[in-house]
Design an enzyme around this catalytic site. Structure first.
Site, mmCIF file in Angstrom:
data_model
loop_
_atom_site.group_PDB
_atom_site.id
_atom_site.type_symbol
_atom_site.label_atom_id
_atom_site.label_comp_id
_atom_site.label_asym_id
_atom_site.label_seq_id
_atom_site.Cartn_x
_atom_site.Cartn_y
_atom_site.Cartn_z
ATOM 1 C CE1 TYR A 174 -23.220 28.313 -73.323
ATOM 2 C CE2 TYR A 174 -21.973 26.812 -72.519
ATOM 3 C CZ TYR A 174 -22.574 27.336 -73.351
ATOM 4 O OH TYR A 174 -22.434 26.596 -74.702
ATOM 5 N NE ARG A 222 -13.524 23.347 -69.994
ATOM 6 C CZ ARG A 222 -13.660 22.635 -71.138
ATOM 7 N NH1 ARG A 222 -14.713 22.388 -71.636
ATOM 8 N NH2 ARG A 222 -12.580 22.536 -71.764
ATOM 9 C CD GLU A 417 -6.931 6.162 -106.151
ATOM 10 O OE1 GLU A 417 -7.873 6.146 -105.845
ATOM 11 O OE2 GLU A 417 -6.656 7.134 -106.772
HETATM 12 C C1 LIG Z 1 -19.157 17.960 -79.544
HETATM 13 C C2 LIG Z 1 -18.574 18.819 -78.478
HETATM 14 C C3 LIG Z 1 -19.461 19.249 -77.439
HETATM 15 C C4 LIG Z 1 -18.976 19.942 -76.367
HETATM 16 N N1 LIG Z 1 -19.605 20.357 -75.187
HETATM 17 C C5 LIG Z 1 -18.977 20.861 -73.999
HETATM 18 C C6 LIG Z 1 -19.727 21.000 -73.018
HETATM 19 O O1 LIG Z 1 -20.864 20.536 -72.692
HETATM 20 N N2 LIG Z 1 -19.127 21.760 -71.922
HETATM 21 C C7 LIG Z 1 -18.021 22.548 -72.050
HETATM 22 O O2 LIG Z 1 -17.363 22.994 -71.134
HETATM 23 N N3 LIG Z 1 -17.344 22.150 -73.243
HETATM 24 C C8 LIG Z 1 -17.595 21.434 -74.320
HETATM 25 N N4 LIG Z 1 -16.913 21.204 -75.473
HETATM 26 C C9 LIG Z 1 -15.375 21.667 -75.333
HETATM 27 C C10 LIG Z 1 -14.580 20.753 -74.999
HETATM 28 O O3 LIG Z 1 -14.701 20.268 -73.735
HETATM 29 C C11 LIG Z 1 -13.234 20.928 -75.249
HETATM 30 O O4 LIG Z 1 -12.836 22.243 -74.671
HETATM 31 C C12 LIG Z 1 -13.089 20.997 -76.744
HETATM 32 O O5 LIG Z 1 -13.414 19.979 -77.655
HETATM 33 C C13 LIG Z 1 -11.555 21.380 -76.960
HETATM 34 O O6 LIG Z 1 -10.637 20.131 -76.614
HETATM 35 P P1 LIG Z 1 -10.101 19.222 -77.620
HETATM 36 O O7 LIG Z 1 -9.295 19.932 -78.703
HETATM 37 O O8 LIG Z 1 -9.217 18.165 -77.200
HETATM 38 O O9 LIG Z 1 -11.192 18.407 -78.452
HETATM 39 C C14 LIG Z 1 -17.521 20.376 -76.404
HETATM 40 C C15 LIG Z 1 -16.817 20.174 -77.619
HETATM 41 C C16 LIG Z 1 -17.217 19.259 -78.608
HETATM 42 C C17 LIG Z 1 -16.463 18.692 -79.658
#
Ligand SMILES: Cc1cc2nc3c(=O)[nH]c(=O)nc-3n(C[C@H](O)[C@H](O)[C@H](O)COP(=O)(O)O)c2cc1C
Ligand code: SF4
Length: 688
Positions: A174, A222, A417
């Protein structure tokens, strides 16, 4: 204490967080009119109740040029009326002693312009969005100043709403990240060139935010650990950038992630990547930055792994983001030593990220209450009015989920099942590369059924006589689907010459890929993962796969789950041959005639050993029609109603567990209401 590190508190700039378990920023697309919605509040409250230490609200857009049009359902910090709804969400977290941060962002040139006013996208240099193909303009100096001020105003907006800290988004490609990486920053002024210049806007934003919120308020960033692309920044360069920020002494933590641009998917990978897929990079990064709290993330799916990360000093907090969409009580279960009760994330991204990328509200394949907490959240399950004897036929995801809910509510449940193993089609799907992580859906449900005392009869085909002898008060059919050999598809009802021994169903190809032979023609009516997964499995067994699809893109259904990049890499790496906009006309022995759907031009493909039908599954509804009218309380759910995704199956099983059977009992959600009600007009602030 087994989870000593995970359960210990941490203090960041004077703010104490009760444990080290968190969710990184994630946007759930529940916002309405640029503000948090009731759905946000309920989602956050559920996880706060569930014991989480910290959660970060994703992508709050600081400036109208930064919101684009590709992400409806995000909230803005520049709308005064959005502050009160945000406060309600924050209070919901605080009521249960969780801490809550808010991520501030400007999407930059990465998305698409807003469809209402077509504001031009701002990027460091003229560029093209990989998502929309739209061109952005190079941001000018006075516009940079406006963005910097907007971040500071956004931070004040959040602080005034009671948020515990703000996070500046410098990841995922971004605006601020696109300045940082040389991949997208080709500026010749003070904001381009050397690292210090590329980092300048981020430092200006941090300084402005810090000046606005004061020294005693948490401000974090971040950062992607890597651009994940040749010519971009690798982990050591990211650590060098982070070092400059840390030495400025204005930030309090770094939340990690990875990827940007076309590699944005690397941060939230599916089962193609191993659990903890960012940990090697993280360890390197943290080693260079021992003097600031660093948050780990990326497919960390169990408490032991999370504990080890902290114990080994690789991070100071651990994010289990999707894992706590899947189980909002993850943290409490860890604290109480009940990790064997955790409902695990399968890392399929179908209910969460795929929805988010489409701009739809986030939910969860394994947790139908996610995003629906106000109706189905913790404490909403009520005991059955009159406990009864239920017979559930079919032990796939729908049947298992239904049996779980019915038993939890006090019914006496028997689950029958046909196969020796519960799981239904899941047991075929997990044979595909990238899908092994889905097996926990079966093992978690089976564990719960045992705990709840459900009688499970395996290896038994329940026919009419079994059902009538059994004498249940209610019968629920979840008999799934079968692979259809008729050749019926959305293109044509049949294909000439199909009734031959060398025509296989998709399931046969997945289960016995060696049968496919040297050269296989795979017909694809769906563009879904299972087609690509089957193709890959046959390739790995030695076949040359000729893919013939009616669609105009290769496996488009895998785009939003982010399975597409690893799947394409493997398929093309194995020599996939693909004919799009095409379908089969006839099969003559080892020759298959295909035709282009638009021009009608025919091509004959020779030396085919087998033809595999990636055509629609057929609902296994025979038993339903035999019993209909003969059993008062007869219901059917899942694929035997219409073959769809695992999400549909689990959700319908979940509703059945609550006896919400029949369309008239299904809830209408907030988003549905917005679409249905005439009052759902855009707010004036967005039109102007
Ligand atoms: C539905 C969804 C929306 C997300 N939105 C953002 C966001 O708004 N900003 C961001 O920095 N990361 C976003 N992420 C990334 C998450 O912060 C995270 O890095 C990612 O899910 C991997 O971590 P995990 O394996 O623990 O889920 C999003 C992830 C998911 C699944
Ligand atoms: S939808 Fe799938 S990937 Fe997303 S949180 Fe739920 S189980 Fe995990």
């Amino acid at each position: 204490m087994k989870y000593r590190h995970l359960t210990s508190p941490i203090t960041i700039n004077g703010l104490t967080i009760r444990n080290r378990l968190m969710q990184t920023a994630h946007n759930r697309h529940y916002a309405r009119r640029g503000a948090e919605s009731e759905r946000d509040r309920a989602y956050v409250e559920e996880r706060a109740k569930g014991g989480i230490g910290l959660l970060t609200l994703g992508n709050h857009i600081v400036h109208p040029t930064g919101m684009g049009g590709g992400h409806p359902g995000v909230a803005f910090t520049f709308l005064p009326e959005a502050q009160q709804p945000l406060r309600a969400t924050v209070e919901a977290a605080h009521r249960h002693d969780a801490r809550i941060f808010l991520q501030l962002n400007h999407f930059g040139g990465s998305i698409t312009s807003n469809p209402d006013d077509y504001r031009v996208l701002w990027a460091p240099s003229r560029s093209v969005s990989i998502l929309s193909g739209e061109q952005s303009k190079a941001i000018e100096l006075e516009e940079i100043n406006a963005v910097v001020s907007a971040f500071a105003e956004g931070a004040v907006f959040a602080k005034q709403a009671g948020v515990d800290g703000v996070e500046i988004h410098v990841a995922h490609g971004y605006l601020l990240h696109s300045f940082l990486t040389p991949l997208t920053n080709r500026r010749a002024d003070n904001y381009g060139g050397a690292l210090e210049n590329r980092l300048r806007i981020t430092r200006e934003v941090i300084a402005a935010v810090r000046a606005a919120v004061g020294p005693e308020y948490v401000v974090g960033v971040r950062l992607s650990l890597s651009d994940e692309m040749p010519g971009g920044m690798e982990v050591d360069q990211m650590a060098a950038a982070a070092r400059l920020l840390v030495d400025d002494r204005m930030i309090d933590y770094i939340a990690t992630s990875s990827g940007q641009g076309a590699m944005f998917w690397v941060g939230a990978q599916t089962g193609f990547a191993p659990p903890g897929f960012l940990l090697d990079k993280l360890a390197r990064f943290k080693k260079a930055l021992p003097d600031i709290p660093v948050f780990a993330v990326g497919g960390i799916d169990d408490a032991d792994m999370a504990e080890a990360i902290l114990a080994e000093g690789k991070a100071d907090m651990v994010a289990i983001t999707r894992g706590q969409i899947a189980d909002p009580e993850f943290a409490r279960k860890v604290v109480e030593g009940r990790t064997d009760e955790i409902r695990h994330c399968i890392r399929g991204n179908q209910g969460c990220l795929a929805h988010a990328i489409r701009g739809a509200p986030v939910t969860c394949t394994v947790n139908p209450a996610a995003g629906r907490e106000a109706i189905f959240g913790l404490g909403t399950l009520k005991p059955a009015d009159s406990p009864a004897v239920w017979l559930v036929i079919g032990g796939g995801p729908a049947g298992m989920k239904a049996a779980e809910g019915l038993a939890e509510r006090g019914h006496r449940v028997t689950l029958v099942e046909r196969e020796a193993l519960l799981g239904g089609q899941l047991n075929i799907n997990i044979l595909q590369r990238g899908r092994a992580s889905w097996n926990v859906l079966r093992t978690d449900l089976e564990r719960n059924l045992t705990r709840l005392g459900v009688t499970i009869m395996r290896g038994l085909t329940a026919d009419e006589s079994f059902i009538s002898t059994f004498g249940a008060d209610a019968v629920l059919l979840a008999t799934g689907a079968y692979a259809d050999r008729s050749g019926w598809s959305s293109v044509s009802a049949r294909i000439a010459g199909l009734e031959q021994a060398h025509v296989l169903t998709l399931w046969e190809a997945i289960q016995e890929p060696a049968r496919a032979g040297k050269k296989v023609l795979l017909l694809d009516d769906e563009g879904a993962f299972r087609i690509g997964g089957a193709a890959l499995r046959m390739q790995e067994a030695g076949s040359h796969v000729v893919h013939v699809s009616r669609l105009n893109a290769l496996l488009p259904g895998t785009m939003t789950t982010t399975d597409m990049p690893p799947l394409y890499t493997a398929l093309f790496g194995n020599g996939l041959e693909s004919h799009l906009n095409s379908w089969a006309r006839r099969i003559d022995g080892r020759s298959v005639t295909i035709f282009n759907l638009y021009s009608g031009v025919e091509v004959v493909i020779e030396d085919i050993d087998t033809i595999v039908l990636g055509t629609p599954r057929h609902p296994a509804d025979g038993l339903y029609y035999k019993l209909k009218g003969r059993i008062d309380r007869l219901y059917r759910i899942g694929d035997c109603l219409a073959p769809r995704t695992t999400d549909h199956a689990v959700y319908e099983g979940f509703l059945a567990g609550r006896e919400l059977l029949g369309w008239e009992k299904r809830p209408i959600f907030e988003g549905d209401r917005d679409a249905l009600l005439p009052t759902a007009v855009p707010p004036t602030a967005l039109i102007g």
